[in-house]
Design a protein around this motif. Structure first.
Motif, mmCIF file in Angstrom:
data_model
loop_
_atom_site.group_PDB
_atom_site.id
_atom_site.type_symbol
_atom_site.label_atom_id
_atom_site.label_comp_id
_atom_site.label_asym_id
_atom_site.label_seq_id
_atom_site.Cartn_x
_atom_site.Cartn_y
_atom_site.Cartn_z
ATOM 1 N N ALA A 15 -5.909 11.463 6.843
ATOM 2 C CA ALA A 15 -4.703 11.061 7.568
ATOM 3 C C ALA A 15 -4.648 9.546 7.694
ATOM 4 C CB ALA A 15 -4.667 11.714 8.948
ATOM 5 N N ALA A 16 -5.772 8.925 7.988
ATOM 6 C CA ALA A 16 -5.810 7.463 8.093
ATOM 7 C C ALA A 16 -5.471 6.816 6.751
ATOM 8 C CB ALA A 16 -7.185 7.011 8.566
ATOM 9 N N ALA A 17 -5.942 7.415 5.675
ATOM 10 C CA ALA A 17 -5.636 6.884 4.345
ATOM 11 C C ALA A 17 -4.143 6.998 4.049
ATOM 12 C CB ALA A 17 -6.442 7.627 3.285
ATOM 13 N N TRP A 18 -3.539 8.112 4.439
ATOM 14 C CA TRP A 18 -2.105 8.279 4.216
ATOM 15 C C TRP A 18 -1.301 7.317 5.083
ATOM 16 C CZ3 TRP A 18 0.420 10.082 0.301
ATOM 17 C CH2 TRP A 18 -0.214 10.985 -0.553
ATOM 18 N N LYS A 19 -1.782 7.017 6.291
ATOM 19 C CA LYS A 19 -1.098 6.029 7.134
ATOM 20 C C LYS A 19 -1.166 4.641 6.494
ATOM 21 C CE LYS A 19 -1.598 8.305 11.577
ATOM 22 N NZ LYS A 19 -2.180 8.234 12.912
ATOM 23 N N ALA A 20 -2.305 4.322 5.923
ATOM 24 C CA ALA A 20 -2.440 3.037 5.230
ATOM 25 C C ALA A 20 -1.500 2.979 4.031
ATOM 26 C CB ALA A 20 -3.887 2.833 4.789
ATOM 27 N N ALA A 22 1.284 4.570 3.799
ATOM 28 C CA ALA A 22 2.635 4.446 4.334
ATOM 29 C C ALA A 22 2.956 2.989 4.652
ATOM 30 C CB ALA A 22 2.791 5.309 5.590
ATOM 31 N N MET A 23 2.000 2.293 5.262
ATOM 32 C CA MET A 23 2.229 0.886 5.592
ATOM 33 C C MET A 23 2.344 0.037 4.324
ATOM 34 S SD MET A 23 2.662 0.989 8.735
ATOM 35 C CE MET A 23 2.848 -0.748 9.011
ATOM 36 N N ALA A 24 1.561 0.372 3.313
ATOM 37 C CA ALA A 24 1.652 -0.344 2.045
ATOM 38 C C ALA A 24 3.012 -0.109 1.395
ATOM 39 C CB ALA A 24 0.536 0.101 1.110
ATOM 40 N N ARG A 35 11.333 2.202 -0.312
ATOM 41 C CA ARG A 35 10.216 1.949 0.602
ATOM 42 C C ARG A 35 10.247 2.910 1.782
ATOM 43 N NH1 ARG A 35 10.725 -3.928 2.283
ATOM 44 N NH2 ARG A 35 12.850 -3.684 1.558
ATOM 45 N N LEU A 36 11.427 3.121 2.344
ATOM 46 C CA LEU A 36 11.550 4.033 3.480
ATOM 47 C C LEU A 36 11.221 5.469 3.076
ATOM 48 C CD1 LEU A 36 12.251 4.393 6.447
ATOM 49 C CD2 LEU A 36 14.640 4.676 5.770
ATOM 50 N N SER A 37 11.668 5.878 1.912
ATOM 51 C CA SER A 37 11.382 7.221 1.424
ATOM 52 C C SER A 37 9.878 7.426 1.237
ATOM 53 C CB SER A 37 12.113 7.450 0.100
ATOM 54 O OG SER A 37 11.768 8.684 -0.451
ATOM 55 N N ARG A 38 9.220 6.448 0.640
ATOM 56 C CA ARG A 38 7.766 6.547 0.434
ATOM 57 C C ARG A 38 7.023 6.532 1.766
ATOM 58 N NH1 ARG A 38 7.276 2.365 -4.664
ATOM 59 N NH2 ARG A 38 8.221 3.758 -6.184
ATOM 60 N N TYR A 39 7.470 5.690 2.682
ATOM 61 C CA TYR A 39 6.849 5.632 4.012
ATOM 62 C C TYR A 39 6.966 6.987 4.711
ATOM 63 C CZ TYR A 39 6.266 4.635 8.956
ATOM 64 O OH TYR A 39 5.866 4.685 10.261
ATOM 65 N N ASN A 40 8.177 7.552 4.724
ATOM 66 C CA ASN A 40 8.392 8.836 5.398
ATOM 67 C C ASN A 40 7.566 9.956 4.766
ATOM 68 O OD1 ASN A 40 10.128 7.894 7.375
ATOM 69 N ND2 ASN A 40 11.930 8.156 6.088
ATOM 70 N N ALA A 41 7.460 9.966 3.456
ATOM 71 C CA ALA A 41 6.674 10.997 2.777
ATOM 72 C C ALA A 41 5.195 10.859 3.123
ATOM 73 C CB ALA A 41 6.878 10.903 1.265
ATOM 74 N N ALA A 42 4.682 9.638 3.119
ATOM 75 C CA ALA A 42 3.268 9.426 3.428
ATOM 76 C C ALA A 42 2.968 9.766 4.888
ATOM 77 C CB ALA A 42 2.869 7.984 3.125
ATOM 78 N N MET A 43 3.862 9.410 5.801
ATOM 79 C CA MET A 43 3.643 9.710 7.215
ATOM 80 C C MET A 43 3.726 11.216 7.470
ATOM 81 S SD MET A 43 2.661 7.120 8.808
ATOM 82 C CE MET A 43 2.754 7.743 10.473
ATOM 83 N N ALA A 44 4.581 11.911 6.744
ATOM 84 C CA ALA A 44 4.652 13.371 6.887
ATOM 85 C C ALA A 44 3.322 14.002 6.472
ATOM 86 C CB ALA A 44 5.798 13.927 6.046
ATOM 87 N N ARG A 45 2.726 13.509 5.378
ATOM 88 C CA ARG A 45 1.421 14.019 4.951
ATOM 89 C C ARG A 45 0.352 13.705 5.989
ATOM 90 N NH1 ARG A 45 0.452 14.576 -0.964
ATOM 91 N NH2 ARG A 45 -1.618 15.116 -0.261
ATOM 92 N N ALA A 46 0.394 12.484 6.548
ATOM 93 C CA ALA A 46 -0.595 12.085 7.558
ATOM 94 C C ALA A 46 -0.479 12.968 8.798
ATOM 95 C CB ALA A 46 -0.404 10.616 7.929
#
Length: 56
Positions: A15-20, A22-24, A35-46
């Protein structure tokens, strides 16, 4: 065997890796919508991994 369910600490690390990730995604050289789409997808996984880790 789902290792995230068996070992909650692994789920937390993932989860921490997915949050990182998302921030990247927010800092990437892409359009705002990408960027927003990728952020939202990564945060959903986290969030899903965090939920799995707490459910054990």
């Amino acid at each position: 065997m789902n290792t995230a369910r068996t070992f909650p600490s692994i789920a937390k690390h993932h989860a921490a890796a997915w949050k990182a990730r998302a921030m990247a995604a927010l800092r990437a050289d892409s359009s705002l919508s990408v960027r927003l789409s990728r952020y939202n997808a990564a945060m959903a996984r986290a969030r899903a991994l965090e939920t799995q880790g707490e459910a054990v």
